[in-house]
Design a protein around this motif. Sequence first.
Motif, PDB file in Angstrom:
ATOM      1  N   ALA A  75       0.842  -1.211   0.000  1.00 36.53           N
ATOM      2  CA  ALA A  75       0.000   0.000   0.000  1.00 36.53           C
ATOM      3  C   ALA A  75       0.872   1.254   0.000  1.00 36.53           C
ATOM      4  O   ALA A  75       0.535   2.256  -0.650  1.00 36.53           O
ATOM      5  CB  ALA A  75      -0.931  -0.006   1.205  1.00 36.53           C
ATOM      6  N   ASP A  76       2.016   1.220   0.713  1.00 33.58           N
ATOM      7  CA  ASP A  76       2.934   2.357   0.719  1.00 33.58           C
ATOM      8  C   ASP A  76       3.551   2.556  -0.670  1.00 33.58           C
ATOM      9  O   ASP A  76       3.729   3.686  -1.127  1.00 33.58           O
ATOM     10  CB  ASP A  76       4.043   2.159   1.747  1.00 33.58           C
ATOM     11  N   ASP A  78       2.141   1.685  -3.547  1.00 35.92           N
ATOM     12  CA  ASP A  78       1.072   2.231  -4.394  1.00 35.92           C
ATOM     13  C   ASP A  78       0.895   3.729  -4.153  1.00 35.92           C
ATOM     14  O   ASP A  78       0.720   4.504  -5.096  1.00 35.92           O
ATOM     15  CB  ASP A  78      -0.245   1.505  -4.142  1.00 35.92           C
ATOM     16  N   ALA A  79       0.956   4.153  -2.898  1.00 34.71           N
ATOM     17  CA  ALA A  79       0.803   5.579  -2.569  1.00 34.71           C
ATOM     18  C   ALA A  79       1.966   6.390  -3.131  1.00 34.71           C
ATOM     19  O   ALA A  79       1.767   7.489  -3.664  1.00 34.71           O
ATOM     20  CB  ALA A  79       0.706   5.766  -1.059  1.00 34.71           C
ATOM     21  N   ALA A  80       3.192   5.862  -3.035  1.00 37.71           N
ATOM     22  CA  ALA A  80       4.361   6.568  -3.567  1.00 37.71           C
ATOM     23  C   ALA A  80       4.277   6.683  -5.088  1.00 37.71           C
ATOM     24  O   ALA A  80       4.615   7.724  -5.661  1.00 37.71           O
ATOM     25  CB  ALA A  80       5.641   5.859  -3.148  1.00 37.71           C
ATOM     26  N   ALA A  82       1.486   6.726  -6.882  1.00 41.12           N
ATOM     27  CA  ALA A  82       0.416   7.687  -7.178  1.00 41.12           C
ATOM     28  C   ALA A  82       0.907   9.116  -7.002  1.00 41.12           C
ATOM     29  O   ALA A  82       0.620   9.988  -7.820  1.00 41.12           O
ATOM     30  CB  ALA A  82      -0.794   7.425  -6.285  1.00 41.12           C
ATOM     31  N   GLN A  83       1.678   9.360  -5.950  1.00 40.10           N
ATOM     32  CA  GLN A  83       2.214  10.698  -5.707  1.00 40.10           C
ATOM     33  C   GLN A  83       3.209  11.072  -6.816  1.00 40.10           C
ATOM     34  O   GLN A  83       3.234  12.204  -7.268  1.00 40.10           O
ATOM     35  CB  GLN A  83       2.901  10.773  -4.352  1.00 40.10           C
ATOM     36  N   ASP A  86       1.350  12.214  -9.884  1.00 40.23           N
ATOM     37  CA  ASP A  86       0.511  13.394  -9.700  1.00 40.23           C
ATOM     38  C   ASP A  86       1.185  14.594 -10.355  1.00 40.23           C
ATOM     39  O   ASP A  86       2.313  14.940 -10.007  1.00 40.23           O
ATOM     40  CB  ASP A  86       0.303  13.645  -8.203  1.00 40.23           C
ATOM     41  N   HIS A  89       2.801  17.131  -8.165  1.00 39.44           N
ATOM     42  CA  HIS A  89       3.935  16.706  -7.331  1.00 39.44           C
ATOM     43  C   HIS A  89       5.184  17.483  -7.717  1.00 39.44           C
ATOM     44  O   HIS A  89       5.557  17.552  -8.868  1.00 39.44           O
ATOM     45  CB  HIS A  89       4.187  15.210  -7.509  1.00 39.44           C
TER      46      HIS A  89
END
Length: 106
Positions: A75-76, A78-80, A82-83, A86, A89
Amino acid sequence: MTISRTTHTTVTFAHPFSLPGFKTVFPAGTYGIDTTEDLIEGLSFMAYQRVATELHYRTEHGVPFVEKIFTIDPADLDAALAQDKDPAHKTKQPTMISEAKAASKP
């Protein structure tokens, strides 16, 4: 006997990134990701449960390179990712001490 399978994929970051729980700021680049899953026995169909996700980080401090393997939370990751994708970003640059002093003067 536990039956396991490992899937290897790669991810590419356009910007430096960090992951919760690690002091390392990883540089932009392509990283190998290994996901290990164990077969869940006793079911009438085949199903696997993820037991580990590892990020392969190659440092190029001379020859041969050094590869470090970090066990991470998917999950971490996936979040990285996505960021990183962005458009808003922006990689923050550290503020220089002289700039901070100049900004504080009236």
